[in-house]
Design a protein around this motif. Structure first.
Motif, PDB file in Angstrom:
ATOM      1  N   ASP A  51       0.872  -1.172   0.000  1.00  0.00           N
ATOM      2  CA  ASP A  51       0.000   0.000   0.000  1.00  0.00           C
ATOM      3  C   ASP A  51       0.912   1.226   0.000  1.00  0.00           C
ATOM      4  OD1 ASP A  51      -1.926   1.900   0.553  1.00  0.00           O
ATOM      5  OD2 ASP A  51      -2.509   1.059   2.499  1.00  0.00           O
ATOM      6  N   TRP A 230      -6.840   5.390   1.781  1.00  0.00           N
ATOM      7  CA  TRP A 230      -7.635   4.181   2.019  1.00  0.00           C
ATOM      8  C   TRP A 230      -8.629   3.880   0.886  1.00  0.00           C
ATOM      9  CZ3 TRP A 230      -7.350  -0.026   4.945  1.00  0.00           C
ATOM     10  CH2 TRP A 230      -6.479  -0.012   6.048  1.00  0.00           C
ATOM     11  N   PHE A 267     -12.030   0.133   8.467  1.00  0.00           N
ATOM     12  CA  PHE A 267     -11.877   0.393   7.028  1.00  0.00           C
ATOM     13  C   PHE A 267     -12.503  -0.728   6.189  1.00  0.00           C
ATOM     14  CE2 PHE A 267      -8.319   2.247   9.326  1.00  0.00           C
ATOM     15  CZ  PHE A 267      -8.410   3.573   8.937  1.00  0.00           C
TER      16      PHE A 267
END
Ligand code: ME8
Length: 516
Positions: A51, A230, A267
C-alpha cells in the motif's frame, strides 16, 4: 465441471519500513488458509501486496532524503522477499503504484460519483498519519504530554482543506442490515459487535481526497486532488481481480475473504462495503480480523538479536518451525505472544518429538526390517482401523475449522492424531513383534506409515516444506497429495520401494549464551 473459486487476501502493507513479524504472521496464516482450499480442490486466488500512497510514505521518504517511489521500490522488494522466505503461495503481488491499480481506483471513484455519493466540501478535523485515518473529536484525547491521540494511541493532527466527501452517512442503515442479515460478514464476533456499535453511534460523511500533497492517485476530473489513501488501498482487492473489466475471467474470483489485523476493521467492515454498495459491486464474503503479536521473551532478544525481523526468526528456528509455532500457538483471531522458550518448547514437543520421532522410528524400522519397501498390510485389527479412521476424520474437523479461520483448531485436530499414533505405536510394540509375529509387525508398520501419509497430506497447508519431505520419504507421488487422496483407495501400496528415511524435524538445541 469448473471448480469452485476461492479468493483470499491479506491486507496490503505500508512499505514505509521493512516487514515485521506482524506482517509475516498475517501472510503465513493467509497462506495456510489458501493452501488448504487448494488441496481441498478449489480454484484459489491468493493476493498480497503493498500500500504505497499516503502521507506516511511521503513523510518517511522525506526523512530519509529519497522519493516516496524509491522508498516504495526498496521496501516492496523486501515484502516480496519475505513472501519467498515464508514459502507463501500467493498468486499475485499487487503494488498500488501500478498502472492497473490507477485505472481501477479511478473507475470505482467514477462509479461512486455516478451514484451521487461524492460531493465537494471542506474538511476540518483530526487526522492520524500513522493510522492514515480521520477521527471524530470524541474519539481523541489529550494526554499528559499535551499531545492529542486517536483511539489506536497514535498522535493526531488538525487538518483543514478543500476535500471531496463520500456520503457514508447514507449507508448507516444498509451497513447495519448487512451485519444483521449476514452475521458472518465480520469475524470474530467481538469485532462484528464493535463495528456494529460504531455504525450505530452515527456515521458522518468521509473525506476522501487531499490537496496538500500529490503522492496519490489523482481524482478523475480534478487533478488538484489526490484520493485519500484508504480509498485506493481498499480498491486493490478488486484491481487484482481485473476491475473495472468485470468480463475478465479473473473477475470470477470476486468476492474475496479478507484477512486483516484487528486495527483496520473499521476500514474493511464499514468504509469498504459502503464504497462497494455505492459502486454497485458485490460485497466481500467475509472480513476476518486476527489479533496482534507481542514479544514476551527477554531472553530471545539477547540470544538471537533482532527477532522481530521475520528473516532472522526463520533463519534461527527454521521456516516450518516458525509457521507451525504461530499457527498452532496463537488462537487465530486473538492476540498472542511469542518468546524463545515458547517457540522451542512447542516445536520440539510437537514437531521434533511427536511427529518427527514417530516418522523416524517407524520408517527406520521399515528400512531395516522390511527391505526398505512399504510393509505388507495383513488383516487389520480394531486398533489399526481406529487410528487410520481417526486420521481421515481429521479432514472434516480441519475443514470446518478452516472455513471459520480457526487455524489453531485444525492443527490441534491433526496433532491429536499424531499423539494418538504415538500411543498406538508404543502399545503395539512392533520391535517386540519382530521375533514373535513378523507378519503382525509389518501390519503395524504399514498402519503407522499410512497414518503418517495421511497426517503428511493434512499438514501441507501449515508446514508445506516439511510435509513434502515426509511424503517424499513415503514415496507418495506428487499428484497424489490432495485431500481427495486421504482415503483408503490411495493408501500406501505394500512392496513400493522407499527412499532411505531422513529426519524431517531437527530438534532445537540450546546454544550456550554468547558472552560479550
Ligand atoms: O494497515 N501483529 O498496513 P500495515 C499482528 N496499509 N498483525 C499486525 C501487527 C502485529 N504486531 N502489526 C501490523 C496497513 N499488523 C494498511 C492496510 S489494506 C487495504 C491496507 C497487521 O503495514 C495489520 O493489522 O500497517 C495489517 O493487517 C497488516 O499487518 C499490515 O499493516
Amino acid at each position: 465441471m469448473s471448480r469452485e473459486k476461492f479468493y483470499i487476501t491479506t491486507a496490503i502493507s505500508y512499505p514505509n519500513g521493512k516487514p515485521h513479524i506482524g506482517h509475516a504472521y498475517e501472510l503465513l496464516a493467509t497462506d495456510a488458509l489458501a493452501r488448504f482450499q487448494r488441496l481441498d480442490g478449489k480454484d484459489v486466488f491468493f493476493l498480497t501486496g503493498t500500500d504505497e500512497h499516503g502521507i506516511k510514505m511521503l513523510q518517511t521518504a522525506k526523512k530519509e532524503g529519497i522519493t516516496p517511489r524509491e522508498l516504495a521500490d526498496r521496501n516492496a522488494a523486501e515484502f516480496r522477499r519475505m513472501g519467498q522466505a515464508l514459502n507463501a503461495s500467493n498468486d499475485d503481488f499487487i503494488r498500488t503504484t501500478e498502472e492497473r491499480h490507477h485505472a481501477s481506483s479511478q473507475a470505482i471513484w467514477k462509479a461512486m460519483e455516478a451514484n451521487g455519493d461524492i460531493y465537494k466540501g471542506g474538511y476540518a478535523g483530526w487526522y492520524s498519519v500513522r493510522d492514515e485515518a480521520y477521527y471524530g473529536e470524541e474519539e481523541t484525547e489529550v494526554r499528559a504530554d499535551n499531545v492529542r491521540y486517536g483511539p489506536q494511541g497514535t498522535p493526531v493532527e488538525w487538518v483543514e482543506e478543500e476535500s471531496y466527501f463520500f456520503r457514508l452517512s447514507a449507508y448507516q442503515d444498509k451497513l447495519l442490515a448487512l451485519y444483521e442479515n449476514q452475521p458472518d460478514f465480520v469475524g470474530p464476533s467481538e469485532r462484528r459487535n464493535e463495528v456494529a456499535s460504531f455504525v450505530k453511534s452515527g456515521l458522518k460523511d468521509l473525506s476522501i481526497s487531499r490537496t496538500t500533497f500529490d503522492w496519490g492517485i489523482p481524482v478523475p476530473g480534478d487533478e488538484k486532488h489526490v484520493m485519500y489513501v484508504w480509498v485506493d488501498a481498499l480498491t486493490n482487492y478488486i484491481t487484482a481481480a481485473g476491475y473495472p473489466d468485470t468480463q475478465a475471467p479473473s473477475w470470477g474470483y470476486w468476492p474475496a475473504t479478507h484477512i486483516i489485523g484487528k486495527d483496520i476493521v473499521r476500514f474493511h467492515a464499514v468504509y469498504w462495503p459502503a464504497f462497494l454498495m455505492s459502486a454497485g459491486i458485490e460485497l466481500p464474503k467475509r472480513v476476518f480480523a486476527h489479533g496482534f503479536l507481542f514479544n514476551r521473551g527477554e531472553k530471545m532478544s539477547k540470544s538471537v538479536g533482532n527477532v522481530i525481523d521475520p528473516f532472522t526468526m526463520v533463519d534461527h528456528y527454521g521456516l516450518d518451525q516458525v509457521r507451525y509455532f504461530f499457527l498452532r500457538e496463537v488462537p487465530f483471531g486473538q492476540d498472542g505472544s511469542y518468546s524463545h522458550e515458547a517457540i522451542v518448547n512447542r516445536t520440539n514437543a510437537d514437531l521434533a518429538n511427536d511427529l518427527g520421532n514417530l516418522a523416524q522410528r517407524s520408517l527406520s524400522m521399515i528400512a531395516k526390517n522390511c527391505n526398505g519397501v512399504v510393509p505388507q498390510r495383513g488383516t487389520l485389527v480394531e486398533a489399526d482401523t481406529a487410528i487410520l479412521e481417526q486420521a481421515s476424520a481429521a479432514l472434516a474437523i480441519a475443514r470446518k475449522a478452516m472455513s471459520e479461520q480457526a487455524i489453531h483448531q485444525a492443527l490441534a485436530a491433526i496433532f491429536t492424531v499424531v499423539a494418538d499414533a504415538n500411543r498406538y505405536f508404543a502399545a503395539q510394540e512392533p520391535w517386540a513383534l519382530k521375533k514373535t509375529d513378523p507378519a503382525r509387525m509389518e501390519t503395524v508398520l504399514w498402519t503407522t506409515a499410512e497414518v503418517i501419509r495421511r497426517v503428511g497430506i493434512l499438514c501441507q497447508p501449515y508446514i508445506p516444506g516439511s510435509a513434502e519431505k515426509l511424503l517424499d520419504t513415503l514415496a507418495v507421488a506428487a499428484d497424489r497429495r490432495d485431500f481427495e487422496h486421504l482415503t483408503d483407495v490411495h493408501a500406501l501400496v505394500p512392496g513400493t520401494a522407499l527412499p532411505a528415511p531422513q529426519p524431517v524435524f531437527p530438534r532445537y538445541i540450546e546454544q550456550p549464551e554468547a558472552t560479550a
